[in-house]
Motif scaffolding. Structure first.
Motif, PDB file in Angstrom:
ATOM      1  N   ALA A   1      -0.652  15.945   1.498  1.00 47.01           N
ATOM      2  CA  ALA A   1      -1.715  14.830   2.037  1.00 47.01           C
ATOM      3  C   ALA A   1      -1.058  13.449   1.943  1.00 47.01           C
ATOM      4  O   ALA A   1      -0.814  12.691   2.835  1.00 47.01           O
ATOM      5  N   LYS A   2      -0.394  13.340   0.504  1.00 51.35           N
ATOM      6  CA  LYS A   2      -0.024  11.976   0.387  1.00 51.35           C
ATOM      7  C   LYS A   2       1.272  11.797   1.102  1.00 51.35           C
ATOM      8  O   LYS A   2       1.431  10.691   1.623  1.00 51.35           O
TER       9      LYS A   2
ATOM     10  N   ARG B   1       3.174   8.543   7.963  1.00 48.93           N
ATOM     11  CA  ARG B   1       2.572   7.813   9.123  1.00 48.93           C
ATOM     12  C   ARG B   1       2.605   6.256   8.826  1.00 48.93           C
ATOM     13  O   ARG B   1       2.834   5.618   9.825  1.00 48.93           O
ATOM     14  N   MET B   2       2.498   5.664   7.478  1.00 51.40           N
ATOM     15  CA  MET B   2       2.556   4.394   7.045  1.00 51.40           C
ATOM     16  C   MET B   2       3.923   3.881   7.603  1.00 51.40           C
ATOM     17  O   MET B   2       4.176   2.725   7.901  1.00 51.40           O
TER      18      MET B   2
ATOM     19  N   ARG C   1       0.792  -1.241  -0.032  1.00 57.76           N
ATOM     20  CA  ARG C   1       0.016  -0.132  -0.019  1.00 57.76           C
ATOM     21  C   ARG C   1       0.814   1.122   0.068  1.00 57.76           C
ATOM     22  O   ARG C   1       0.467   2.308  -0.625  1.00 57.76           O
TER      23      ARG C   1
ATOM     24  N   LYS D   1       2.053  13.155   4.019  1.00 58.93           N
ATOM     25  CA  LYS D   1       1.677  12.608   5.621  1.00 58.93           C
ATOM     26  C   LYS D   1       1.203  11.313   5.638  1.00 58.93           C
ATOM     27  O   LYS D   1       1.391  10.790   6.679  1.00 58.93           O
ATOM     28  N   VAL D   2       0.418  10.914   4.863  1.00 54.95           N
ATOM     29  CA  VAL D   2      -0.171   9.470   4.700  1.00 54.95           C
ATOM     30  C   VAL D   2       1.239   8.601   4.742  1.00 54.95           C
ATOM     31  O   VAL D   2       1.432   7.539   5.532  1.00 54.95           O
TER      32      VAL D   2
ATOM     33  N   ASN E   1       1.214   4.136  -2.855  1.00 49.65           N
ATOM     34  CA  ASN E   1       0.907   5.763  -2.331  1.00 49.65           C
ATOM     35  C   ASN E   1       2.432   6.485  -3.045  1.00 49.65           C
ATOM     36  O   ASN E   1       2.385   7.591  -3.330  1.00 49.65           O
TER      37      ASN E   1
END
Length: 157
Positions: free
Chosen positions: A114-115, A121-122, A78, A117-118, A82
């Motif tokens: 936004a990507k 976190r991942m 995933r 930041k995702v 991204n």
């Protein structure tokens, strides 16, 4: 017959009109210069941030392509999707100075942030927003820039 003092009676209005005309001409010149400087500063800020996002994306992409078993390899499917989506988003930003292009850059930045930041976190990364203040805060999380310090160089990977 004209009075000798008629010119003196309108002297204040004449000076006011002359000063206004000079001020308008000077303001047009200064306004253009200040506007261009402001535009260059804002454009630099936007593209600096885009470049920073592209750099982080390039590092993440390189980590995703490392051989299996490498300590910094990104194996999460995933996260890899991204990363690819972020790389696609950041390719070929517009370099025009029209409203449509400015809005497109703003939208790209918004979606790119936004990507990122995702992905942070991942991947368990943390980024400090301060200028050049990216340091490990003792929480065990490291920034992407800190991962390779005091270990191997990119060429070694």
């Amino acid at each position: 017959m004209t009075d000798f003092f008629d010119g003196l009676l309108s002297l204040e209005e004449d000076f006011y009109a002359e000063g206004h005309a000079l001020g308008v001409a000077d303001g047009e010149t200064a306004g253009r210069t200040e506007g261009r400087i402001f535009g260059l500063e804002k454009g630099f800020e936007k593209f600096l941030e885009l470049g920073r996002l592209q750099g982080r994306c390039a590092v993440w992409s390189a980590r995703a392509e490392l051989p299996a078993g490498a300590p910094t390899r990104i194996e999460n499917a995933r996260a890899q999707k991204n990363i690819q989506a972020l790389a696609l988003l950041l390719t070929n930003p517009p370099f025009k100075n029209d409203e449509e292009s400015v809005e497109e850059v703003e939208e790209t930045l918004k979606r790119g942030r936004a990507k990122a930041k995702v992905l942070e976190r991942m991947l368990g990364e943390k980024e400090d927003v301060g200028d050049n203040a990216r340091e490990n805060d003792g929480s065990g999380e490291q920034n992407i820039e800190d991962l390779g310090r005091n270990t191997k160089t990119i060429a070694d990977l």
